[in-house]
Scaffold this motif. Structure first.
Motif, PDB file in Angstrom:
ATOM      1  N   ALA A 192     -21.717  15.026 -38.491  1.00 58.07           N
ATOM      2  CA  ALA A 192     -22.016  14.888 -37.064  1.00 58.07           C
ATOM      3  C   ALA A 192     -21.142  15.815 -36.231  1.00 58.07           C
ATOM      4  N   ASP A 193     -19.898  16.031 -36.662  1.00 59.45           N
ATOM      5  CA  ASP A 193     -18.973  16.901 -35.929  1.00 59.45           C
ATOM      6  C   ASP A 193     -19.214  18.386 -36.206  1.00 59.45           C
ATOM      7  N   MET A 194     -19.894  18.687 -37.305  1.00 55.16           N
ATOM      8  CA  MET A 194     -20.104  20.071 -37.707  1.00 55.16           C
ATOM      9  C   MET A 194     -21.035  20.785 -36.720  1.00 55.16           C
ATOM     10  N   LYS A 195     -20.693  22.015 -36.362  1.00 52.16           N
ATOM     11  CA  LYS A 195     -21.547  22.790 -35.471  1.00 52.16           C
ATOM     12  C   LYS A 195     -22.905  23.034 -36.127  1.00 52.16           C
ATOM     13  N   ASP A 196     -23.933  23.052 -35.300  1.00 51.13           N
ATOM     14  CA  ASP A 196     -25.285  23.224 -35.826  1.00 51.13           C
ATOM     15  C   ASP A 196     -25.445  24.520 -36.607  1.00 51.13           C
ATOM     16  N   LYS A 197     -24.698  25.550 -36.254  1.00 53.11           N
ATOM     17  CA  LYS A 197     -24.870  26.837 -36.936  1.00 53.11           C
ATOM     18  C   LYS A 197     -24.473  26.765 -38.410  1.00 53.11           C
ATOM     19  N   TYR A 198     -23.754  25.721 -38.779  1.00 56.37           N
ATOM     20  CA  TYR A 198     -23.366  25.549 -40.182  1.00 56.37           C
ATOM     21  C   TYR A 198     -24.276  24.572 -40.920  1.00 56.37           C
ATOM     22  N   LYS A 199     -25.422  24.227 -40.321  1.00 57.73           N
ATOM     23  CA  LYS A 199     -26.304  23.232 -40.932  1.00 57.73           C
ATOM     24  C   LYS A 199     -27.706  23.806 -41.127  1.00 57.73           C
ATOM     25  N   GLU A 200     -27.808  24.687 -42.112  1.00 55.48           N
ATOM     26  CA  GLU A 200     -29.091  25.210 -42.598  1.00 55.48           C
ATOM     27  C   GLU A 200     -29.891  25.945 -41.515  1.00 55.48           C
ATOM     28  N   THR A 201     -29.181  26.708 -40.704  1.00 57.43           N
ATOM     29  CA  THR A 201     -29.858  27.518 -39.696  1.00 57.43           C
ATOM     30  C   THR A 201     -29.716  29.010 -39.965  1.00 57.43           C
ATOM     31  N   ALA A 202     -28.841  29.374 -40.916  1.00 56.40           N
ATOM     32  CA  ALA A 202     -28.547  30.781 -41.231  1.00 56.40           C
ATOM     33  C   ALA A 202     -27.963  31.507 -40.016  1.00 56.40           C
ATOM     34  N   ARG A 203     -27.254  30.753 -39.151  1.00 52.38           N
ATOM     35  CA  ARG A 203     -26.649  31.362 -37.977  1.00 52.38           C
ATOM     36  C   ARG A 203     -25.130  31.290 -37.997  1.00 52.38           C
ATOM     37  N   GLY A 204     -24.543  30.899 -39.130  1.00 50.66           N
ATOM     38  CA  GLY A 204     -23.100  30.805 -39.212  1.00 50.66           C
ATOM     39  C   GLY A 204     -22.602  30.994 -40.624  1.00 50.66           C
ATOM     40  N   GLY A 205     -21.277  31.085 -40.782  1.00 52.84           N
ATOM     41  CA  GLY A 205     -20.660  31.188 -42.103  1.00 52.84           C
ATOM     42  C   GLY A 205     -21.040  32.443 -42.849  1.00 52.84           C
ATOM     43  N   LEU A 206     -21.291  32.292 -44.138  1.00 54.50           N
ATOM     44  CA  LEU A 206     -21.676  33.438 -44.968  1.00 54.50           C
ATOM     45  C   LEU A 206     -22.940  34.110 -44.455  1.00 54.50           C
ATOM     46  N   ALA A 207     -23.805  33.333 -43.829  1.00 54.91           N
ATOM     47  CA  ALA A 207     -25.095  33.875 -43.369  1.00 54.91           C
ATOM     48  C   ALA A 207     -24.912  34.997 -42.358  1.00 54.91           C
ATOM     49  N   VAL A 208     -23.796  35.014 -41.638  1.00 54.05           N
ATOM     50  CA  VAL A 208     -23.579  36.076 -40.643  1.00 54.05           C
ATOM     51  C   VAL A 208     -22.484  37.041 -41.079  1.00 54.05           C
ATOM     52  N   ASN A 209     -21.754  36.714 -42.125  1.00 54.41           N
ATOM     53  CA  ASN A 209     -20.653  37.575 -42.563  1.00 54.41           C
ATOM     54  C   ASN A 209     -20.953  38.362 -43.832  1.00 54.41           C
ATOM     55  N   VAL A 210     -22.127  38.153 -44.398  1.00 54.13           N
ATOM     56  CA  VAL A 210     -22.554  38.903 -45.581  1.00 54.13           C
ATOM     57  C   VAL A 210     -23.691  39.828 -45.200  1.00 54.13           C
ATOM     58  N   ILE A 211     -23.577  41.083 -45.552  1.00 57.89           N
ATOM     59  CA  ILE A 211     -24.633  42.056 -45.247  1.00 57.89           C
ATOM     60  C   ILE A 211     -25.806  41.794 -46.167  1.00 57.89           C
ATOM     61  N   GLU A 212     -26.990  41.656 -45.582  1.00 65.01           N
ATOM     62  CA  GLU A 212     -28.196  41.286 -46.354  1.00 65.01           C
ATOM     63  C   GLU A 212     -28.836  42.498 -47.023  1.00 65.01           C
TER      64      GLU A 212
END
Length: 458
Positions: free
Chosen positions: A437-457
């Motif tokens: 519940a405290d986790m930001k939405d971008k870290y919950k299966e949106t591909a808008r945070g974490g590795l999803a934005v720090n890894v070149i696709e």
């Protein structure tokens, strides 16, 4: 809640239970409702709107494909994975589909499949709405569903009126929390596996329960075999190479080499990679309890069958019944949806379930089983769901392998103790739910945070 172990373990296709299996079931349910109420003949067009996490990762998770297949009348259990691409290609090219296998209607995925990644419907991040129109553009029917994790689908009309999972059947040993489960085992003298089995007898015979569980194990084995033999690059654009075939060859080649005390870990890694590479490619898997975490329980079961002497079919049944009991607790008191609580709810739950199942297989006490399940989740707390490119590949595939090894370690740790421990399973599940519940939405299966934005696709 009157949950069955077969609610937690189902046969479907990849890559995601909440984003592929659930939407396919929702689309099929909508089509069935139109047929049941004699509305298919009036329907000339269907518009599907995906919200929140479903929309944010629709392409990478195959949600668009799943919706089309569901509208065609396919189900996750029966659909033929190799034939999926041709069916969907025809719909996209013709801009038409045969609604629920009954009537051709207009359906242009580029127009009639609408994504709302920034908008979230009430109750859950995975919402989708189906609207059917007649030839004049007038409304025929509209229905909203929520894909709440593990392939579970909830009709939006029940939101606010009933729990997300309906309690419609009485069982002899109801439990909601781990404390409930432990207390009932102590009061009845039953093991967790036997207690769950007696609940399952509410719906089917003991022979049917065992047959269905062993069928799930056969599907898991087939998935591993397919994954360890299939070469190539996974779909989606990340150019991720399947590693299981190379690892399988290496392990077979080194089978006669000098003993390596960590060789068992390599085999567990292989089995988990094989399953999750199949899942990422849209192959047939057992949702356990989700597709994103589908490799953990099969890998740990393969470990038991391969490295634990004397494991028989009865032990596999005990493993799955026990693991299912733990999964039911997570489903009822927290969440198994990455879009709701992050990957701690998927990989963390599967790790906890596998640790409990393995401990039961080894003859552990109820206290040791609960301890193993607690350890399995405690060290996955805070795990984010940040799939690169919205695909169930990086970090999902490797994450299953690591969690499978962790489940084995959790079981061994619990078995070395007497079952007493400071942190209870209920406390760690509550912590997981609150952390999600405290986790930001971008870290919950949106591909808008974490590795999803720090890894070149690329």
């Amino acid at each position: 809640m009157a949950l069955s172990v077969f609610d937690l373990f189902t046969v479907g296709i990849g890559p995601s239970s909440s984003h592929t299996v659930g939407p396919m079931r929702a689309a099929g349910t909508f089509g069935a409702a139109l047929q049941r109420h004699d509305r298919i003949a009036r329907t000339h067009r269907v518009v599907v709107q995906l919200y929140g996490s479903l929309a944010a990762t629709a392409r990478g998770h195959g949600t668009d494909t799943a919706v089309i297949l569901g509208l065609l009348g396919e189900s996750p259990e029966r659909v033929d994975p190799p034939a999926v691409a041709d069916e969907v290609r025809r719909v996209r090219a013709d801009r038409r589909l045969r609604l629920y296998g009954v009537r051709d209607i207009a359906f242009d995925p580029d127009v009639d499949l609408v994504l709302h990644p920034r908008d979230v419907l009430p109750a859950h991040p995975n919402g989708l709405t189906f609207t059917a129109y007649d030839g004049d553009g007038s409304l025929v029917a509209e229905r909203t569903y929520y894909s709440v994790g593990g392939g579970f689908v909830v009709d939006g009309r029940s939101i606010g009126e009933a729990p997300l999972v309906q309690d419609v059947t009485g069982v002899p040993h109801p439990f909601r929390t781990a404390a409930d489960l432990v207390d009932r085992c102590e009061a009845t003298g039953l093991s967790i596996a036997r207690l769950v089995l007696e609940n399952e007898l509410t719906w089917r015979s003991e022979d049917e329960v065992r047959a269905k569980l062993l069928h799930l194990w056969s599907v898991m084995r087939a998935c591993v075999e397919n994954g360890r033999r299939t070469e190539g690059i996974l779909p989606g654009g990340l150019r991720v190479r399947r590693r299981a075939p190379d690892l399988a060859r290496r392990l077979r080649r080194e089978a006669t080499a000098a003993d390596d005390p960590m060789r068992g870990v390599d085999w567990v890694t292989l089995w988990a990679l094989a399953v999750n590479e199949e899942n990422a490619a849209g192959g047939r898997v057992v949702t356990a309890p989700t597709n994103g975490a589908a490799g953990i329980i099969p890998a740990v079961l393969h470990y038991a069958v391969t490295f634990v002497p004397g494991v028989a079919e009865e032990d596999i049944v005990v493993f799955l019944l026990t693991a299912g009991a733990i999964g039911m607790i997570y489903k009822q008191t927290a969440s198994i949806s990455g879009a709701e609580v992050g990957c701690q709810g998927e990989v963390g739950t599967a790790c906890s379930m596998a640790a409990a199942g393995l401990t039961a297989l080894h003859g552990g006490t109820t206290g040791q089983i609960e301890n193993a399940a607690e350890i399995g989740m405690e060290h996955n707390l805070g795990l984010t769901c940040d799939p690169v490119g919205g695909l169930v590949q990086i970090p999902c595939i490797e994450r299953n392998a690591i969690a499978a090894v962790m489940a084995i370690a959790a079981s061994r740790t619990a078995l070395m103790g007497d079952g007493s421990h400071k942190v209870t399973l209920d406390e760690v599940i509550t912590t997981m739910r609150e952390t999600g519940a405290d986790m930001k939405d971008k870290y919950k299966e949106t591909a808008r945070g974490g590795l999803a934005v720090n890894v070149i696709e690329c």
